[in-house]
Design an enzyme around this catalytic site. Structure first.
Site, short mmCIF file in Angstrom:
data_model
loop_
_atom_site.label_atom_id
_atom_site.label_comp_id
_atom_site.label_asym_id
_atom_site.label_seq_id
_atom_site.Cartn_x
_atom_site.Cartn_y
_atom_site.Cartn_z
N LYS A 168 0.84 -1.19 0.00
CA LYS A 168 0.00 0.00 0.00
C LYS A 168 0.89 1.25 0.00
O LYS A 168 2.04 1.12 0.40
CB LYS A 168 -0.95 -0.03 1.19
CG LYS A 168 -0.36 0.53 2.51
CD LYS A 168 -1.35 0.49 3.59
CE LYS A 168 -1.60 1.79 4.26
NZ LYS A 168 -0.51 2.44 4.97
N HIS A 190 -0.85 -5.17 5.93
CA HIS A 190 -0.12 -6.00 6.90
C HIS A 190 -0.98 -6.33 8.13
O HIS A 190 -0.68 -7.28 8.85
CB HIS A 190 1.23 -5.37 7.27
CG HIS A 190 1.16 -4.23 8.23
ND1 HIS A 190 0.87 -2.95 7.84
CD2 HIS A 190 1.35 -4.16 9.57
CE1 HIS A 190 0.89 -2.15 8.89
NE2 HIS A 190 1.18 -2.86 9.97
N LYS A 220 -1.52 -9.97 11.08
CA LYS A 220 -1.34 -9.93 12.54
C LYS A 220 -2.10 -11.09 13.18
O LYS A 220 -3.25 -11.35 12.81
CB LYS A 220 -1.86 -8.60 13.11
CG LYS A 220 -0.97 -7.41 12.76
CD LYS A 220 -1.46 -6.15 13.43
CE LYS A 220 -0.71 -4.93 12.94
NZ LYS A 220 0.49 -4.59 13.67
N ASP A 229 -4.24 6.71 5.09
CA ASP A 229 -3.14 5.91 5.63
C ASP A 229 -3.64 4.74 6.48
O ASP A 229 -3.03 3.67 6.50
CB ASP A 229 -2.24 6.84 6.49
CG ASP A 229 -0.94 6.18 6.90
OD1 ASP A 229 -0.30 5.55 6.04
OD2 ASP A 229 -0.56 6.30 8.08
N HIS A 241 -6.42 -0.48 6.85
CA HIS A 241 -6.36 -1.31 8.06
C HIS A 241 -7.69 -1.37 8.81
O HIS A 241 -8.17 -2.45 9.18
CB HIS A 241 -5.28 -0.79 9.01
CG HIS A 241 -3.92 -0.67 8.37
ND1 HIS A 241 -3.47 -1.55 7.43
CD2 HIS A 241 -2.92 0.22 8.55
CE1 HIS A 241 -2.23 -1.21 7.05
NE2 HIS A 241 -1.89 -0.13 7.72
C1 BG6 Z 1 1.16 1.73 8.19
C2 BG6 Z 1 0.93 3.21 8.17
O1 BG6 Z 1 0.44 1.10 7.17
O2 BG6 Z 1 0.76 1.20 9.45
C3 BG6 Z 1 1.68 3.88 9.31
O3 BG6 Z 1 1.36 3.74 6.93
C4 BG6 Z 1 1.33 3.24 10.62
O4 BG6 Z 1 1.39 5.26 9.37
C5 BG6 Z 1 1.48 1.73 10.55
O5 BG6 Z 1 2.18 3.78 11.62
C6 BG6 Z 1 0.95 1.06 11.80
O6 BG6 Z 1 1.27 -0.30 11.77
P1 BG6 Z 1 1.42 -1.13 13.13
O7 BG6 Z 1 1.68 -2.52 12.67
O8 BG6 Z 1 2.57 -0.53 13.88
O9 BG6 Z 1 0.12 -0.97 13.86
#
Ligand code: BG6
Length: 489
Positions: free
Chosen positions: A147, A177, A181, A234, A239
């Site tokens: 992404k 991602h 998790k 973002d 997510h």
């Molecule tokens: C990313 C975003 O996709 O996910 C970031 O671009 C963010 O801004 C991150 O900090 C958060 O990922 P995680 O795994 O730390 O919750």
């Protein structure tokens, strides 16, 4: 040939191999798969980047990255095997003809390749052209895309079309991602392996749901990039909508990519649109100002290094989302996510409905409703709040609210917490798309998010300030308080 060799891809080509994502996540993930013996014995890992360097220099970069980003002590034997797999290819990725050089470095014959695009999406099309020009694409090869896939629906279509010229949808793995998790994956198990939650998972039993993804970090030196996106693009468009769709989708027939992705898509498509008619009532945009985190002063978004002091980009979003279908009609899903919040903390709280009648009035006048908390990170676990009798002989029954708490770190003490990229890399190598986002899902998510972003623009909705280290603007409290509810802090 062992089992791993039969099923998995045998050449992994990382475009942007010297970049942050590759060093921080991809190479450590591949190393961990090596530790578990999950990489094909013939596989090579080909790093591609613009910088001219020798294979020894590349090996050194990889070693340093592993030392920095693998939490456990490195195993010398595994490391030696891993380093042996590395190949480096300097390449100007926009230069069509240069890919012939890459071809000389890749194994010929019938090996399946994984092309990992860990570069800005604007050059995905160039990479595809180059690979095609050098005859490096077969029907078996796979491509992994990071992404952001676009900035809006239209730009996502451009990127997807560029890649679709040479790769079929079944060859394309779009990464979110969060889908790798452990706790997000556990949503499937929680919902579909426990009759308790399979049957009580709808508007009849659930009052509302809160999803919080809070980060204490700020922009971390990527102001320009972040400012183009903002928290909506973002975090929410990908997510949070992925979490929401896993939480609300209908039971898939099985765990195959077709079944899971089709159900998730239906959930996103059923989201009620938010547009200029209701955007003020259903959303809150925020931007952090100077504040304190863990007792230390931290600069506001506009005072970060490289900031444009006129920026109207949001670093916090809260949304009251609703899903217009039989299961969820009338159940609000309150989403909130922001940078520079007091702690890094992500959780889902499912608030069940209250009992229709209270027979314990004498000892407890207002019976609290059950609450299921799914702690996504950190301190992963599942917690169910329920009422219990306090043991004792008193004539009146005394009752109390208690928790059933399943903490993963306590229950699975011997298990290492697997990073999302390890899981996702493994699935790509094994050719399983169920944890990746389909094109239809990306487009449905953009359609919903674009409408909100357009509404903010057309109504001049500027972000409300909140102090760094706080839980967001006051209007985020009002968003939920208007419905007589409050955020779980
Ligand atoms: C990313 C975003 O996709 O996910 C970031 O671009 C963010 O801004 C991150 O900090 C958060 O990922 P995680 O795994 O730390 O919750």
């Amino acid at each position: 040939m062992n089992k791993v060799d039969c099923q998995s891809a045998s050449e992994i080509v990382i475009f942007g191999a010297l970049g942050d994502l590759s060093r921080r996540k991809l190479l450590p993930a591949l190393y961990q798969l090596e530790v578990c013996g999950l990489i094909n014995s013939q596989s090579r890992i080909v790093g591609v980047a613009r910088v001219q360097q020798t294979i020894e220099q590349f090996q050194e970069v990889v070693l340093e990255s592993l030392k920095l980003f693998v939490k456990e002590p490195l195993n010398d034997e595994v490391l030696a095997k891993f380093i042996q797999r590395l190949v480096y290819q300097q390449l100007d990725m926009k230069e069509f003809n240069a890919y012939e050089l890459l071809a000389t470095n890749l194994s010929q014959g019938n090996s399946t390749r994984v092309y990992y695009f860990s570069t800005p999406p604007v050059i995905y099309g160039d990479i595809c052209d180059g690979l095609n020009h050098a005859g490096l694409i077969t029907d078996e090869d796979r491509v992994v895309m990071e992404k952001p896939i676009g900035h809006c629906l239209e730009s996502s279509k451009v990127i997807n079309n560029q890649v679709a010229r040479f790769f079929k949808e079944k060859q394309i793995y779009r990464i979110d991602h969060y889908l790798g998790k452990e706790t997000v994956l556990n949503l499937l198990v929680l919902r579909f392996a426990n009759a308790l939650f399979t049957t009580n998972w709808d508007r009849n039993s659930i009052d509302h749901v809160q999803i919080t993804v809070a980060e204490s970090v700020g922009i971390e030196g990527r102001w320009g990039f972040y400012d183009e996106a903002g928290q909506m693009r973002d975090m929410i468009q990908n997510h949070l909508l992925q979490i929401l769709s896993l939480l609300t989708m209908e039971p898939p027939a099985d765990l195959s990519a077709e079944s899971v992705r089709a159900e998730k898509l239906k959930a996103v498509k059923a989201l009620c649109p938010i547009d200029r008619t209701n955007v003020k009532e259903k959303t809150v945009r925020g931007q952090y100002s100077d504040g304190f985190l863990n007792g230390l002063a931290v600069p506001g978004y506009l005072n970060e290094e490289g900031a444009n002091t006129n920026s109207k980009t949001e670093t916090f979003v809260a949304i009251k989302a609703e899903i217009d279908n039989w299961r969820w009609s009338g159940v609000p899903f309150y989403l909130r996510t922001g940078k520079r919040m007091p702690v890094k903390h992500s959780e889902i709280v499912v608030h069940f409905k209250e009992q229709p009648h209270n027979i314990f009035k004498e000892s407890y006048s207002d019976l609290p409703a059950n609450k299921l908390t799914i702690r996504l990170q950190p301190d992963e676990g599942v917690e169910l709040q329920m009422m219990n009798k306090i043991p004792g002989i008193a004539s009146q029954m005394h009752i109390q609210e208690n928790k059933l708490d399943l903490s993963f770190s306590e229950t699975y003490q011997d298990q290492r917490v697997i990073d999302a990229y390890e899981r996702l890399m493994l699935e790509v190598l094994n050719g399983n798309q169920s944890l990746f986002v389909s094109r239809d899902e990306v487009e449905a998510a953009w359609t919903w998010a674009d409408s909100i972003i357009d509404a903010w623009q057309s109504t001049n909705e500027t972000p409300k300030p909140y102090a760094a280290g706080s839980w967001g603007p006051v209007s985020s409290i009002s968003l939920i308080a208007r419905d007589d509810r409050q955020w779980v802090e």
